[in-house]
Structures are given as C-alpha cells and as structure tokens.
Design a protein around this motif. Structure first.
Motif, mmCIF file in Angstrom:
data_model
loop_
_atom_site.group_PDB
_atom_site.id
_atom_site.type_symbol
_atom_site.label_atom_id
_atom_site.label_comp_id
_atom_site.label_asym_id
_atom_site.label_seq_id
_atom_site.Cartn_x
_atom_site.Cartn_y
_atom_site.Cartn_z
ATOM 1 N N ALA A 1 16.077 13.302 3.598
ATOM 2 C CA ALA A 1 14.626 14.083 3.712
ATOM 3 C C ALA A 1 14.460 13.597 1.604
ATOM 4 C CB ALA A 1 15.008 15.842 3.082
ATOM 5 N N ARG A 2 15.300 14.034 0.825
ATOM 6 C CA ARG A 2 14.551 13.586 -0.704
ATOM 7 C C ARG A 2 14.756 11.848 -0.995
ATOM 8 N NH1 ARG A 2 18.695 17.415 -1.804
ATOM 9 N NH2 ARG A 2 20.193 15.657 -2.076
ATOM 10 N N CYS A 3 14.865 10.193 0.294
ATOM 11 C CA CYS A 3 15.282 9.425 0.274
ATOM 12 C C CYS A 3 13.756 9.318 0.752
ATOM 13 C CB CYS A 3 16.046 8.972 0.974
ATOM 14 S SG CYS A 3 17.934 8.494 0.192
ATOM 15 N N LEU A 4 13.660 9.746 1.688
ATOM 16 C CA LEU A 4 11.953 9.254 2.489
ATOM 17 C C LEU A 4 11.412 9.515 1.025
ATOM 18 C CD1 LEU A 4 12.637 11.148 5.718
ATOM 19 C CD2 LEU A 4 11.916 8.641 5.759
ATOM 20 N N LEU A 5 11.389 10.728 0.754
ATOM 21 C CA LEU A 5 10.293 11.091 -0.477
ATOM 22 C C LEU A 5 10.141 10.177 -1.733
ATOM 23 C CD1 LEU A 5 10.021 15.071 -0.105
ATOM 24 C CD2 LEU A 5 8.576 13.226 0.981
ATOM 25 N N GLN A 6 11.439 9.472 -1.225
ATOM 26 C CA GLN A 6 11.722 8.240 -3.000
ATOM 27 C C GLN A 6 11.564 9.549 -4.072
ATOM 28 O OE1 GLN A 6 11.081 5.223 -2.298
ATOM 29 N NE2 GLN A 6 10.759 5.767 -0.427
ATOM 30 N N LEU A 7 11.905 10.766 -4.111
ATOM 31 C CA LEU A 7 12.813 11.423 -4.401
ATOM 32 C C LEU A 7 14.466 10.852 -5.157
ATOM 33 C CD1 LEU A 7 12.103 14.583 -3.381
ATOM 34 C CD2 LEU A 7 10.709 13.853 -5.308
ATOM 35 N N GLN A 8 14.928 10.563 -4.342
ATOM 36 C CA GLN A 8 16.365 9.393 -4.621
ATOM 37 C C GLN A 8 16.035 8.091 -4.358
ATOM 38 O OE1 GLN A 8 19.441 11.611 -2.462
ATOM 39 N NE2 GLN A 8 19.948 12.520 -4.290
ATOM 40 N N PRO A 9 16.925 7.450 -5.058
ATOM 41 C CA PRO A 9 16.657 5.957 -4.666
ATOM 42 C C PRO A 9 17.160 5.676 -3.507
ATOM 43 C CG PRO A 9 17.884 5.453 -6.766
ATOM 44 C CD PRO A 9 17.263 7.104 -6.292
ATOM 45 N N LEU A 10 17.097 4.744 -3.205
ATOM 46 C CA LEU A 10 18.433 3.628 -1.668
ATOM 47 C C LEU A 10 18.887 2.829 -1.844
ATOM 48 C CD1 LEU A 10 15.348 4.086 0.957
ATOM 49 C CD2 LEU A 10 17.528 4.973 1.251
ATOM 50 N N ASP A 11 20.023 2.458 -1.338
ATOM 51 C CA ASP A 11 20.823 1.385 -1.189
ATOM 52 C C ASP A 11 19.489 0.332 -0.602
ATOM 53 O OD1 ASP A 11 22.509 2.826 -2.917
ATOM 54 O OD2 ASP A 11 23.545 3.227 -1.359
ATOM 55 N N ALA A 12 19.430 0.731 0.534
ATOM 56 C CA ALA A 12 19.161 -0.590 1.443
ATOM 57 C C ALA A 12 18.037 0.519 2.586
ATOM 58 C CB ALA A 12 20.100 -0.971 2.357
ATOM 59 N N GLY A 13 17.336 -0.132 2.968
ATOM 60 C CA GLY A 13 16.293 0.167 3.713
ATOM 61 C C GLY A 13 14.836 0.150 3.218
ATOM 62 N N LYS A 14 13.778 1.012 4.739
ATOM 63 C CA LYS A 14 12.628 0.783 3.977
ATOM 64 C C LYS A 14 11.861 1.833 4.755
ATOM 65 C CE LYS A 14 8.953 -3.134 5.097
ATOM 66 N NZ LYS A 14 9.357 -4.312 5.942
ATOM 67 N N VAL A 15 11.364 2.451 4.057
ATOM 68 C CA VAL A 15 10.112 4.040 4.621
ATOM 69 C C VAL A 15 8.258 3.435 4.462
ATOM 70 C CG1 VAL A 15 10.192 6.039 3.577
ATOM 71 C CG2 VAL A 15 11.920 5.066 2.919
ATOM 72 N N LEU A 16 8.624 3.442 5.542
ATOM 73 C CA LEU A 16 7.126 2.701 6.219
ATOM 74 C C LEU A 16 6.325 4.469 6.263
ATOM 75 C CD1 LEU A 16 7.006 0.823 8.044
ATOM 76 C CD2 LEU A 16 6.108 0.128 5.743
ATOM 77 N N PHE A 17 4.976 4.691 5.163
ATOM 78 C CA PHE A 17 4.074 5.884 5.137
ATOM 79 C C PHE A 17 3.197 5.577 5.756
ATOM 80 C CE2 PHE A 17 1.324 8.801 3.126
ATOM 81 C CZ PHE A 17 1.585 10.000 3.993
ATOM 82 N N ASP A 18 2.301 5.754 6.394
ATOM 83 C CA ASP A 18 0.662 5.380 6.631
ATOM 84 C C ASP A 18 0.738 4.175 6.852
ATOM 85 O OD1 ASP A 18 -1.530 6.274 7.455
ATOM 86 O OD2 ASP A 18 -2.171 7.120 5.714
ATOM 87 N N GLY A 19 1.466 2.974 7.459
ATOM 88 C CA GLY A 19 1.946 1.719 7.537
ATOM 89 C C GLY A 19 2.270 1.164 6.166
ATOM 90 N N ARG A 20 2.562 2.099 4.552
ATOM 91 C CA ARG A 20 2.613 0.855 3.878
ATOM 92 C C ARG A 20 4.307 1.113 3.401
ATOM 93 N NH1 ARG A 20 -1.262 3.681 -0.546
ATOM 94 N NH2 ARG A 20 -0.617 5.271 0.731
ATOM 95 N N ASP A 21 4.472 0.223 2.813
ATOM 96 C CA ASP A 21 5.922 -0.042 2.200
ATOM 97 C C ASP A 21 5.957 1.412 0.405
ATOM 98 O OD1 ASP A 21 8.599 0.471 1.450
ATOM 99 O OD2 ASP A 21 8.609 -2.153 1.528
ATOM 100 N N LEU A 22 7.038 2.742 0.879
ATOM 101 C CA LEU A 22 7.005 3.081 -0.306
ATOM 102 C C LEU A 22 7.118 2.779 -1.502
ATOM 103 C CD1 LEU A 22 7.345 6.991 1.377
ATOM 104 C CD2 LEU A 22 5.055 5.888 0.487
ATOM 105 N N ALA A 23 8.629 1.550 -1.359
ATOM 106 C CA ALA A 23 9.561 1.238 -2.546
ATOM 107 C C ALA A 23 8.436 0.277 -2.873
ATOM 108 C CB ALA A 23 10.330 0.694 -1.509
#
Lengths: 277, 267
Positions: B59-81
């Motif tokens: 949950a925290r990584c999806l909201l970018q409240l915590q940095p990810l080591d690897a991976g991509k989160v797309l929200f509404d078509g945009r890459d949050l990172a």
C-alpha cells in the motif's frame, strides 16, 4: 454433573460510582471438560467478569454483590495469599498479548518452571523433565527451553503461555481473547491445541472472545453479554442457530460469513431499546 | 483510458533488518518480491495476507510514500515514479488513504472541520464559503453533522473517528482510495456500518478501492477481486467468489480453512 464454577448474581461497579453497574447480575456455570464462551462487544463486561473470577479486578473497581463458587467453595473473601494459591495452581490463565505477558530477560524454560517450583516445589532434574514434557505437549521442541521470548513467533509465545497455564494441571482454564493478536492460520492451531488439552485434562474452560467464528469453533456453551448484562445463554447450537434475544440476532447479523451468503446488517440500537431488552 | 485505474508491475522492496542476539548482523527481508497487481476502475481489489506478508508495504509503495527498489506504478495511465514533486502532489489528490487506527491517524489538536478541510486548502480548491459547504455535506454524507466540525477527535467513538477519516479521504473526490485495515480495530456492529458506508460511497462516487485486510470474512463481503500475499509475493489472485470456492494454491486453501467458524457454517 457437578458445577466446576458457579458465578451467581455477580455485580461489579467502580468504587467511586457504585450505581454505574459494569457487570450487572451475571450468573452462569461451567462443568468439567466443557468450554463456556463469553461473547460480547467492547464494554460488554466480558473481561471484567473473567477478572472477577480470578480476583484480579482493577483497584478502582469492586464487586458490589454476588458469589463466585469454584469446586464447591467460595472464592469471594479469600485473602490475596489464599487467592495466589488458587491462581496458577487450580485456575490457569492465558491473556491476549503473549509478548507483554512473558518476561523478555528470562528463558521460556525458566518461566514455565517457575510455576512448577512455586506451586509444586519441584526442582533440579524433576523440574527440567517436567518443563520439557510441558513444552512438548504444546508443540514446542524441548530444546527450545533455553530460548528467550523474542526468539519465538507470536504463536509460539502463546504456546509457552499455555504451557505455563496448564503446568499444575488446573481444573479450570480462563482464556481472555487468547488468539485475537494472532494470524488466522496460527489462531486455528492454537484453538485446536486448547480444545485438545481441555479434553485430555478434562479441564473446564472459560473463554472470552468477541468473535462468533471462534465461538463456533470452540464453545460448548455460550453466554452473550451486552452492556454488563447477560442477554442470552445456552448451548452453542441454540445460541448460534436459534438465537432468542434480539441483540444476539442483531449481533450475528453483523458478522460477515466466509461464503458471502448473507447481507450485512448493522445493529439499530434505537430499535433494540424498544424491542424488549 | 484503460480498464485499470491503478496497476503495478514488478514491485520489489527489500528491507535490512538487524538480527542476531545484539543486532550486530543484518539480514535482508524481501517485503515485496516482484509483485504485479491491477485495480479495475470502480471495483474493489482486496489484498489479503498474514502479518509480515508485505501487504502494508505494498500500500505504501503504491502511494509512493516509500521508495521502491524496482518496479513501476501506473496511475490513470501515468508512471508515478516519473512525476516531479508538484505533479506527484497533484496526482495524490486522486489517490487517498484511509488508515487502520482511527485513534492514531487524526491529529488530536485539530478540530474535525480543520482535519477534513485540509485537503481542499492544500490543493487550493474553492473559497472559504465553498470549502465550508463541502465539509458540511461530506460530514453529513458519512453520517456525522455540521455541529461535529467544532469538536476534537477525542470526543468521538472509534467508529465515528473512522467516519472522519473517510470524510477526510473523500473530500477531494479521489479516484482511488487505499484502505489499510479500515475496520480491524472496530467492534463487529461498527465494522458492519463502516463496510456498508464504504460500499455506498463507492457506488455514488465511482470510487476504486484497494482494500488491505487480514480478515477473510470482511474481504469476502467487500471485494470484487482478491490478491493473496505470502512472504512478499502474490501467490494467487482472482475474482472473489471463484477464489473462495476453488483456491488453487495450498497456502490459500490453508488460509481459507483457518477462517474461524467456517466448518460449522459449512456443515
């Protein structure tokens, strides 16, 4: 069968406000080899009822009236020293939080052994053998006796607590939400262990919970409490399948089922007030 | 726009943990191990798992409240990172969270009105009069009243506080709400009220929920789809009825068999 425990018209209130009844006129009994679940929401008085039986009410609260008879003699009016002899020896206890109930700087073997040396005067080899047997009986390898609590998982700690509580082969076990802090798979194991020990040792078990699922798994008899009073009691089949009191029915309607067959229905407390409480 | 409002691929997150008797050595804990997850617009995806399974980290990584080591989160078509601070803040308007502990997640020194309006202030939406009107209607929508604006969190019960938390999350008309164990601290009667409220609000506002929970009975009621997590990995996911009726993985079967009271109800 003779009653192991008989609670009669127990009433508990704060010493400062004796008219505010937190436990009101509660009566029930428990037979050897059976499990009675007290079920209710927070503030229903279920834990206070259990604490009263153990003589462990917080200082600010007092038993206003009522009697607690265990194995034919009243526990009410026993001195603290006399009560200490009953607790741990004839009545075992397990609580919700296994981490805070264990001393972090003592090995689990020492803590299990403490009960035995205090109540039965065991020492040396006899003590070590008995500790090993107890740990094995709750599913912990005997060589873990030298481990400290932080080296164990939550489920294992609760097993250690159970080993301590049954060390003196008590006639009754009081368990206050013993699985609430545990994961569901661990909860299932602990419930199975308790049911097994109860049968093997022919203990009576007083089990406090807020979870009707747990009630269905472990209870023989059920006592439903609401705002300090018993609203319904009976066998587990009667209470769960044919609840008589509107509160019991309403509370059961709030519990989601694993099959998703029924619609959730929150309790309408105003309606309940009108409906013969 | 795609069918998925929020999707993540290959999420990986590793923590260092002190170990050994005095904490001199460290071990690596894989909280998330190559997790793929996708939330369909307007539906509820539940993430279930036992403690330590990685569901809250997810949950925290999806909201970018915590940095990810690897991976991509797309929200509404945009890459949050890929978003900068400003853009991320703007995106968060559509991405809100409801927390587990209604006692810890509300500032005890702020009045309920201030807590709920804060999102509007931060995102500079409306003037004072419009904000006030919005707060009142939101509070009424979650079952509280305009008079409650002046009160402090300690004056409310657990269930009411969770309603405040929901009002705070929904005042910005978000698209996705991440609910981290929102009913775990509540009595069953209150839990039922909050679950029904969440369902109603979802219908009215077209919300998508990512619902983190350890309670499989609650999940059965609220979710459309379920992802089962175990040791940082999603071991099984699927449509809720199908997964509960025919779990394929042994871990899921074990989990479902452990639901208290299940055997009795099935009998």
């Amino acid at each position: 069968m003779a009653d192991l425990l008989k609670v009669e018209k127990l009433t508990v209130a704060p010493a400062a406000a004796p008219s505010r009844l937190l436990v009101n006129n509660v009566s029930f009994s428990l037979s050897p080899g059976r499990t009675t679940c007290i079920v209710g929401e927070s503030g229903s008085g279920k834990s206070l009822t259990a604490l009263s039986v153990m003589g462990l009410l917080p200082k600010a609260l007092q038993r206003v009236s009522g009697d607690i008879v265990f194995q034919g003699s009243s526990l009410v009016g026993l001195s603290n020293t006399q009560m200490c002899d009953v607790r741990g020896k004839r009545i075992g206890m397990i609580f919700q939080e296994p981490m805070t109930s264990l001393n972090p700087v003592l090995t689990i073997g020492f803590q299990v052994g403490e009960t035995l040396s205090t109540h039965l005067g065991l020492s040396g080899k006899a003590l070590r053998t008995k500790v090993a047997a107890l740990l094995e009986s709750v599913g912990i390898p005997a060589e873990r006796a030298n481990s400290y609590p932080d080296e164990l998982s939550g489920g294992q700690r609760q097993r250690v607590m159970i080993a301590m509580s049954i060390a003196c082969e008590p006639a009754m076990l009081i368990a206050d939400e013993p699985t609430t802090a545990l994961d569901v798979t661990v909860q299932a194991q602990i419930l199975a262990l308790l049911a097994d020990l109860k049968t093997r040792m022919n203990m009576g078990m007083l089990f406090i919970t807020h979870d009707f699922g747990v009630v269905a798994d472990i209870a023989d008899d059920v006592v439903v409490m609401f705002r300090g009073e018993i609203v319904e009691k009976g066998s587990v089949g009667d209470v769960l399948d044919r609840p008589q009191h509107p509160y019991t029915r309403a509370l059961l309607d709030c519990v989601p089922d694993a099959e998703g067959r029924k619609a959730l229905k929150p309790i309408d407390y105003d309606w309940l007030k009108g409906a013969s409480v | 726009m795609s069918e998925f409002i929020l999707s993540a691929t290959g999420l990986t997150k590793t923590y260092k943990q002190r170990s050994g008797r005095f904490g001199f050595s460290t071990t690596l804990v894989k909280a998330l191990d190559n997790v793929d997850i996708a939330l369909k617009s307007g539906t509820t995806l539940a993430v279930v798992g036992e403690s330590g399974s990685g569901k809250s980290t997810l949950a925290r990584c999806l909201l970018q409240l915590q940095p990810l080591d690897a991976g991509k989160v797309l929200f509404d078509g945009r890459d949050l990172a890929s978003l900068d601070r400003e853009a991320l803040r703007a995106a968060r308007r559509d991405l809100q969270m409801v927390f587990q502990d209604p006692f810890a997640s509300l500032n005890p020194r702020m009045r309920v009105g201030e807590i709920v309006v804060e999102g509007l202030v931060i995102h500079q939406l409306g003037d004072a009069e419009q904000r006030r009107a919005k707060v009142v209607s939101m509070l009424e929508r979650v079952g509280l009243s305009a008079a409650d604006m002046k009160k402090y969190p300690h004056e409310f019960s657990g269930g009411q506080r969770q309603r405040i938390g929901i009002a705070r999350a929904l005042i910005l008309d978000p698209k996705v709400v991440v609910c981290d164990e929102p009913v775990s601290a509540l009595d069953v009667s209150i839990q039922a009220q909050i679950l029904l409220l969440l369902k109603e609000l979802q219908r009215e506002m077209g919300l998508s929920y990512l619902f983190i929970s350890h309670d499989l009975r609650v999940v059965r009621h609220i979710a459309d789809e379920v992802a089962v997590m175990h040791r940082g990995r999603v071991v099984e996911q699927g449509q809720v009825e199908a997964l509960y009726a025919n779990p394929r993985e042994e871990y899921t079967q074990n989990l479902l068999n452990s639901i208290p009271g299940r055997h009795r109800q099935a009998a």
